[in-house]
Design an enzyme around this catalytic site. Structure first.
Site, PDB file in Angstrom:
ATOM      1  N   ARG A  51       0.808  -1.226   0.000  1.00 48.71           N
ATOM      2  CA  ARG A  51       0.000   0.000   0.000  1.00 48.71           C
ATOM      3  C   ARG A  51       0.837   1.271   0.000  1.00 48.71           C
ATOM      4  O   ARG A  51       0.585   2.198  -0.787  1.00 48.71           O
ATOM      5  CB  ARG A  51      -0.900   0.050   1.246  1.00 48.71           C
ATOM      6  CG  ARG A  51      -2.196  -0.676   1.123  1.00 48.71           C
ATOM      7  CD  ARG A  51      -2.577  -1.238   2.464  1.00 48.71           C
ATOM      8  NE  ARG A  51      -1.609  -2.265   2.784  1.00 48.71           N
ATOM      9  CZ  ARG A  51      -1.712  -3.536   2.366  1.00 48.71           C
ATOM     10  NH1 ARG A  51      -2.779  -3.907   1.715  1.00 48.71           N
ATOM     11  NH2 ARG A  51      -0.779  -4.432   2.624  1.00 48.71           N
ATOM     12  N   THR A  52       1.805   1.359   0.892  1.00 45.84           N
ATOM     13  CA  THR A  52       2.484   2.642   1.078  1.00 45.84           C
ATOM     14  C   THR A  52       3.294   2.993  -0.162  1.00 45.84           C
ATOM     15  O   THR A  52       3.197   4.101  -0.701  1.00 45.84           O
ATOM     16  CB  THR A  52       3.382   2.592   2.336  1.00 45.84           C
ATOM     17  OG1 THR A  52       2.604   2.075   3.415  1.00 45.84           O
ATOM     18  CG2 THR A  52       3.900   3.960   2.696  1.00 45.84           C
ATOM     19  N   LYS A  80      26.585  -3.094  -0.353  1.00 43.09           N
ATOM     20  CA  LYS A  80      28.048  -2.902  -0.333  1.00 43.09           C
ATOM     21  C   LYS A  80      28.490  -2.223   0.950  1.00 43.09           C
ATOM     22  O   LYS A  80      29.663  -1.899   1.108  1.00 43.09           O
ATOM     23  CB  LYS A  80      28.467  -2.046  -1.527  1.00 43.09           C
ATOM     24  CG  LYS A  80      28.069  -2.632  -2.866  1.00 43.09           C
ATOM     25  CD  LYS A  80      28.346  -1.622  -3.982  1.00 43.09           C
ATOM     26  CE  LYS A  80      27.577  -1.978  -5.237  1.00 43.09           C
ATOM     27  NZ  LYS A  80      27.501  -0.853  -6.172  1.00 43.09           N
ATOM     28  N   ARG A 101      11.141   3.911   3.737  1.00 47.78           N
ATOM     29  CA  ARG A 101      10.781   2.942   4.777  1.00 47.78           C
ATOM     30  C   ARG A 101      12.035   2.183   5.131  1.00 47.78           C
ATOM     31  O   ARG A 101      12.798   1.772   4.240  1.00 47.78           O
ATOM     32  CB  ARG A 101       9.714   1.976   4.270  1.00 47.78           C
ATOM     33  CG  ARG A 101       9.464   0.830   5.228  1.00 47.78           C
ATOM     34  CD  ARG A 101       8.295  -0.020   4.840  1.00 47.78           C
ATOM     35  NE  ARG A 101       7.048   0.690   5.057  1.00 47.78           N
ATOM     36  CZ  ARG A 101       5.833   0.142   4.903  1.00 47.78           C
ATOM     37  NH1 ARG A 101       5.738  -1.126   4.544  1.00 47.78           N
ATOM     38  NH2 ARG A 101       4.743   0.849   5.115  1.00 47.78           N
ATOM     39  N   HIS A 129       4.656   5.577  11.800  1.00 45.87           N
ATOM     40  CA  HIS A 129       4.230   5.450  10.395  1.00 45.87           C
ATOM     41  C   HIS A 129       3.232   6.577  10.128  1.00 45.87           C
ATOM     42  O   HIS A 129       2.020   6.356  10.007  1.00 45.87           O
ATOM     43  CB  HIS A 129       3.591   4.071  10.185  1.00 45.87           C
ATOM     44  CG  HIS A 129       3.342   3.683   8.767  1.00 45.87           C
ATOM     45  ND1 HIS A 129       3.443   4.567   7.698  1.00 45.87           N
ATOM     46  CD2 HIS A 129       2.964   2.483   8.225  1.00 45.87           C
ATOM     47  CE1 HIS A 129       3.153   3.915   6.577  1.00 45.87           C
ATOM     48  NE2 HIS A 129       2.859   2.664   6.867  1.00 45.87           N
TER      49      HIS A 129
HETATM   50  N1   CP Z   1      -0.327  -0.165   5.887  1.00 48.52           N
HETATM   51  C1   CP Z   1       0.874  -0.371   5.306  1.00 48.52           C
HETATM   52  O1   CP Z   1       1.876   0.263   5.662  1.00 48.52           O
HETATM   53  O2   CP Z   1       0.862  -1.315   4.329  1.00 48.52           O
HETATM   54  P1   CP Z   1       2.137  -1.769   3.481  1.00 48.52           P
HETATM   55  O3   CP Z   1       3.102  -2.423   4.442  1.00 48.52           O
HETATM   56  O4   CP Z   1       1.605  -2.707   2.449  1.00 48.52           O
HETATM   57  O5   CP Z   1       2.750  -0.532   2.892  1.00 48.52           O
END
Ligand code: CP
Length: 355
Positions: A51-52, A80, A101, A129
């Site tokens: 999703r993100t 590396k 991320r 998040h």
């Molecule tokens: N909700 C969420 O962060 O989903 P993903 O891990 O699929 O990005």
């Protein structure tokens, strides 16, 4: 320059404005088709995502911009031995804004210290998040019509669930919000979240192990996945993984106006039979992610001349050390170890006195 590292980087007024912009985008997408023409979003995903990453990609493409990056650190020079900060020094020379991320807590703070462009935290380990919280907030706004006067049950992995920590930080700023924290003892909310957003803010909260007994009082039920990837002991994960399963028989006792949210992905914690219940909003919630991320990209690109929160305003203290094995500061070469009020600025955990 502004970054989005923590949901509190935006005031409640700014969050209202982002929701208004996202709503306008949903209603008038053509107005925004060239809003980011010529701009490049870097998506650096050192951890898996559906999703993100894809909603960020879709968001930038829907604004007329371009996207570059990686979805697997194995295809980058991380393999590396390149540090996070050196990676960001480079990618921020090639892009206008970066969504990242990383499995280590505090990686986006370290990134923001050296970046030439705004950094968006797309999830740092079990810490925060904030763009998931933007998604949660627009869903609450559209489905409940208010942020005040809500009883919010948060169920599952409250220890490692980074979406939970950011959601509590955001909702603690509203009036008459009560939190019911439903988890096994092993997965209770960490002290740093409880202290900063519940106790210091004087919020009403209770802890429970039993979903069925609290479900009748809830306006929102925020289910979460047990975060398998954060467990050091896989046997413990196996023991806890099915602690809570929401099904139609449990929902018989819930309010007809309940909103069921989940950041997704789900494993077993919501029975698929619940998907057709009109109170189940988790797929709409994920869909809103595209529009609210469009609004966030526009806001951060527009705010390039505004002062943002400093990400290096701690002090060096040779008598203290961060001992959180999930914190980036433990293993990032050359990163200044900084502390504020006795806590590591990267992961918020209490720093221990060196012996
Ligand atoms: N909700 C969420 O962060 O989903 P993903 O891990 O699929 O990005």
């Amino acid at each position: 320059m502004r970054n989005l590292i923590d949901i509190l980087d935006f005031s409640t007024e700014e969050l209202d404005s982002l929701i208004s912009v996202a709503t306008d985008i949903i209603d008038n997408p053509d107005k925004y088709r060239e809003a980011c023409k010529g701009k490049i979003l870097g998506t650096l995903f050192f951890e898996p995502s559906t999703r993100t990453r894809l909603s960020f990609t879709s968001a930038m493409m829907s604004l007329g911009g371009s996207v570059l990056g990686f979805d697997n650190p194995a295809s980058s020079s991380t393999t590396k031995g390149e540090t996070v900060q050196d990676t960001i020094r480079m990618v921020s020379a090639y892009t206008d804004i970066i969504a990242m991320r990383h499995p280590k807590e505090g990686a986006p703070i370290a990134a923001a210290q050296v970046s030439r462009v705004p950094i968006i935290n797309a999830g740092d380990g079990g810490h925060y998040h904030p763009t998931q919280t933007l998604t949660d907030l627009i869903t609450i706004n559209r489905k409940c019509g208010r942020f005040n006067d809500l009883t919010i049950g948060i169920c599952g992995d409250l220890k490692y669930g980074r979406t939970v920590h950011s959601l509590i930080a955001a909702m603690s700023r509203y009036e008459n919000v009560k939190f019911i924290l439903i988890s096994p003892d092993e997965l209770k909310l960490p002290d740093y979240v409880k202290e900063a957003y519940l106790e210091m803010m004087g919020k009403d909260y209770e802890e429970s192990k039993d979903l069925e007994s609290v479900i009748p009082s809830l306006d929102i039920l925020y289910m979460t996945r047990i975060q398998q990837e954060r467990f050091a002991d896989k046997n413990e994960y196996e023991r806890l993984k099915d602690s809570y399963i929401l099904n139609l028989s449990k929902l018989k006792f819930a309010k007809p106006t309940l909103s069921i949210l989940h950041p997704l992905p789900r494993v077993n914690e919501i029975d698929v039979d619940v998907d057709d219940d009109p109170r189940a909003h988790y797929f709409d919630q994920a869909a809103y992610g595209r529009y609210i991320r469009m609004a966030a990209i526009l806001k951060l690109l527009d705010a390039k001349n505004e002062e943002g929160k400093r990400n290096d305003d701690g002090v060096q203290d040779p008598t203290r050390e961060c001992t959180n094995p999930h914190c980036l500061s433990i293993d990032e070469r050359g990163l200044k170890k900084l502390f504020r009020d006795g806590r590591c600025i990267y992961c918020d955990q209490t720093a221990t006195k060196k012996k």
